[in-house]
Design a protein around this motif. Sequence first.
Motif, PDB file in Angstrom:
ATOM      1  N   LEU A 116     106.600   1.846 135.612  1.00 47.16           N
ATOM      2  CA  LEU A 116     107.640   2.191 136.587  1.00 47.16           C
ATOM      3  C   LEU A 116     107.667   1.182 137.737  1.00 47.16           C
ATOM      4  CD1 LEU A 116     109.717   4.493 136.862  1.00 47.16           C
ATOM      5  CD2 LEU A 116     108.101   5.654 138.361  1.00 47.16           C
ATOM      6  N   ASN A 117     106.488   0.815 138.226  1.00 46.93           N
ATOM      7  CA  ASN A 117     106.419  -0.168 139.317  1.00 46.93           C
ATOM      8  C   ASN A 117     106.948  -1.529 138.880  1.00 46.93           C
ATOM      9  OD1 ASN A 117     105.369   1.658 141.149  1.00 46.93           O
ATOM     10  ND2 ASN A 117     103.237   1.111 140.747  1.00 46.93           N
ATOM     11  N   PHE A 118     106.675  -1.886 137.617  1.00 45.28           N
ATOM     12  CA  PHE A 118     107.210  -3.151 137.102  1.00 45.28           C
ATOM     13  C   PHE A 118     108.737  -3.113 137.115  1.00 45.28           C
ATOM     14  CE2 PHE A 118     108.738  -6.187 134.052  1.00 45.28           C
ATOM     15  CZ  PHE A 118     107.857  -7.245 134.106  1.00 45.28           C
ATOM     16  N   ALA A 119     109.305  -1.996 136.655  1.00 42.21           N
ATOM     17  CA  ALA A 119     110.763  -1.855 136.625  1.00 42.21           C
ATOM     18  C   ALA A 119     111.357  -1.906 138.039  1.00 42.21           C
ATOM     19  CB  ALA A 119     111.141  -0.547 135.939  1.00 42.21           C
ATOM     20  N   ILE A 120     110.688  -1.262 138.996  1.00 39.74           N
ATOM     21  CA  ILE A 120     111.174  -1.249 140.385  1.00 39.74           C
ATOM     22  C   ILE A 120     111.128  -2.650 140.983  1.00 39.74           C
ATOM     23  CG2 ILE A 120     110.649  -0.420 142.717  1.00 39.74           C
ATOM     24  CD1 ILE A 120     109.664   2.201 141.381  1.00 39.74           C
ATOM     25  N   ASP A 121     110.009  -3.341 140.783  1.00 36.03           N
ATOM     26  CA  ASP A 121     109.871  -4.701 141.327  1.00 36.03           C
ATOM     27  C   ASP A 121     110.883  -5.644 140.701  1.00 36.03           C
ATOM     28  OD1 ASP A 121     107.798  -3.796 142.877  1.00 36.03           O
ATOM     29  OD2 ASP A 121     106.200  -4.563 141.557  1.00 36.03           O
ATOM     30  N   ARG A 126     116.386  -8.594 141.629  1.00 36.24           N
ATOM     31  CA  ARG A 126     117.711  -8.914 141.090  1.00 36.24           C
ATOM     32  C   ARG A 126     118.703  -7.863 141.569  1.00 36.24           C
ATOM     33  NH1 ARG A 126     113.874 -10.690 138.106  1.00 36.24           N
ATOM     34  NH2 ARG A 126     114.062 -12.531 136.777  1.00 36.24           N
ATOM     35  N   TYR A 127     119.043  -7.951 142.829  1.00 36.66           N
ATOM     36  CA  TYR A 127     119.884  -6.926 143.457  1.00 36.66           C
ATOM     37  C   TYR A 127     121.251  -6.833 142.777  1.00 36.66           C
ATOM     38  CZ  TYR A 127     122.640  -4.364 146.830  1.00 36.66           C
ATOM     39  OH  TYR A 127     123.465  -3.450 147.421  1.00 36.66           O
ATOM     40  N   GLU A 185     118.024   4.069 150.028  1.00 33.56           N
ATOM     41  CA  GLU A 185     118.798   3.423 151.086  1.00 33.56           C
ATOM     42  C   GLU A 185     117.911   2.749 152.119  1.00 33.56           C
ATOM     43  OE1 GLU A 185     121.664   6.004 152.835  1.00 33.56           O
ATOM     44  OE2 GLU A 185     122.679   6.435 150.936  1.00 33.56           O
ATOM     45  N   GLU A 186     116.756   3.341 152.416  1.00 37.07           N
ATOM     46  CA  GLU A 186     115.857   2.761 153.417  1.00 37.07           C
ATOM     47  C   GLU A 186     115.338   1.401 152.969  1.00 37.07           C
ATOM     48  OE1 GLU A 186     112.727   5.346 154.561  1.00 37.07           O
ATOM     49  OE2 GLU A 186     114.053   6.946 155.263  1.00 37.07           O
ATOM     50  N   LYS A 187     114.962   1.318 151.705  1.00 36.63           N
ATOM     51  CA  LYS A 187     114.451   0.048 151.170  1.00 36.63           C
ATOM     52  C   LYS A 187     115.578  -0.870 150.709  1.00 36.63           C
ATOM     53  CE  LYS A 187     110.034   1.946 149.588  1.00 36.63           C
ATOM     54  NZ  LYS A 187     109.158   2.180 148.409  1.00 36.63           N
ATOM     55  N   GLY A 188     116.791  -0.299 150.595  1.00 32.91           N
ATOM     56  CA  GLY A 188     117.924  -1.105 150.151  1.00 32.91           C
ATOM     57  C   GLY A 188     117.899  -1.417 148.671  1.00 32.91           C
ATOM     58  N   THR A 189     117.306  -0.525 147.879  1.00 38.02           N
ATOM     59  CA  THR A 189     117.235  -0.743 146.425  1.00 38.02           C
ATOM     60  C   THR A 189     118.161   0.221 145.708  1.00 38.02           C
ATOM     61  OG1 THR A 189     115.340   0.761 146.238  1.00 38.02           O
ATOM     62  CG2 THR A 189     114.863  -1.591 146.512  1.00 38.02           C
ATOM     63  N   GLU A 190     118.691  -0.230 144.569  1.00 41.71           N
ATOM     64  CA  GLU A 190     119.605   0.587 143.779  1.00 41.71           C
ATOM     65  C   GLU A 190     118.852   1.331 142.671  1.00 41.71           C
ATOM     66  OE1 GLU A 190     122.783   1.081 144.513  1.00 41.71           O
ATOM     67  OE2 GLU A 190     122.561  -0.225 146.263  1.00 41.71           O
ATOM     68  N   SER A 191     119.554   2.190 141.985  1.00 42.94           N
ATOM     69  CA  SER A 191     118.954   2.974 140.896  1.00 42.94           C
ATOM     70  C   SER A 191     118.558   2.070 139.726  1.00 42.94           C
ATOM     71  CB  SER A 191     119.944   4.037 140.407  1.00 42.94           C
ATOM     72  OG  SER A 191     120.349   4.879 141.463  1.00 42.94           O
ATOM     73  N   VAL A 192     117.620   2.565 138.928  1.00 42.56           N
ATOM     74  CA  VAL A 192     117.209   1.870 137.708  1.00 42.56           C
ATOM     75  C   VAL A 192     117.494   2.798 136.529  1.00 42.56           C
ATOM     76  CG1 VAL A 192     115.319   0.819 136.411  1.00 42.56           C
ATOM     77  CG2 VAL A 192     115.400   0.585 138.909  1.00 42.56           C
TER      78      VAL A 192
END
Length: 344
Positions: A116-121, A126-127, A185-192
Amino acid sequence: MASFLPRVTFPSQLSLPRSYFLGHHAAGLSKMKTMLSSIDLIIECRDYRVPLTSRNPLFEQSLAGRERLVIYTKRDLGSKDRASDRRREEIIRAWHAPHPILFTDHKSKKDIKTVLNFAIDHAASRYSLLGSRILVVGMPNVGKSSLLNALRMAGVNKAKAAYTGAQPGVTRKIASGVKIVERDEEKGTESVYLVDTPGVFVPFVPNAEAMMKLALVGSVKDTIIAPVTLCDYLLFHINKQQGGEAWYKEYCKPTNDVVEFLEAVSRKSGRLGKGGVPDLDASALWIIQRWRQGHLGTFVLDEVEEDGLEKKMREEIGLSLSQARKQAKDAQRARGKARQAEAA
């Protein structure tokens, strides 16, 4: 009393089928190709117990051009974290260097968190406004759907989204994306999102032993190879392990004779036909299932050597579909000759 000596070779099996490339395998692979433009990462699952044999060259040819993470699933069924297991994993990592790989047990929260962490990173690097889409591929029954369900539970705390089963072919169509990471939203990351796919078999298996390995780990249906033959191959591998004969001592004394072994299993487990005759096929299937569940030893079927991947790739070079068909016809002719010789 003479000490038990296990077999050093397994008899040649000319009559075994050498293909299991079904219609939905081809359809699934074609669909995957059309999706590549919308995919950010490919996760290829391979079975830890057959790290070489569960490698499908069709993925190398068809899904090139996208970053890929190889995950060796079902580690718990092939490793006890012994020194020999750690050495094997070092060799497998070296095959893929400098690219990262992971070894997982889908029941291990630590392993799933690592994936999961690999997928998040990867997604964070790649925003995209639409989120990250990950395609999960692999041979039949290597644990793709189980991985997806475990990631979904760990990532968004939701129940399983993909059906799983002991036999291959449960997933027959490419599913829509399943969310495994929420937008932050806080981290500015989108869904996976993870996209599950049907298992894809190789068009032609290079040799009968590879087919038996794939059948033992459940990549082909249990009706494809005679259960007694498959159980004999399992017995051969169990006896090769240090102290392996002790794993079945509750049924039988150490033996290389699969009929003697299965007759003892039949009587001990009550798998008897009319008149108390041992049901060898039922007993063989039961023993195979026991091994698949980790109750008859924890070991791998492939020989893992430093040049193992290189040898495997050389074996695959030039094996086009037309060549595979030619080899299949040659094998069929050889089986026909063998049957004629037996009848003579």
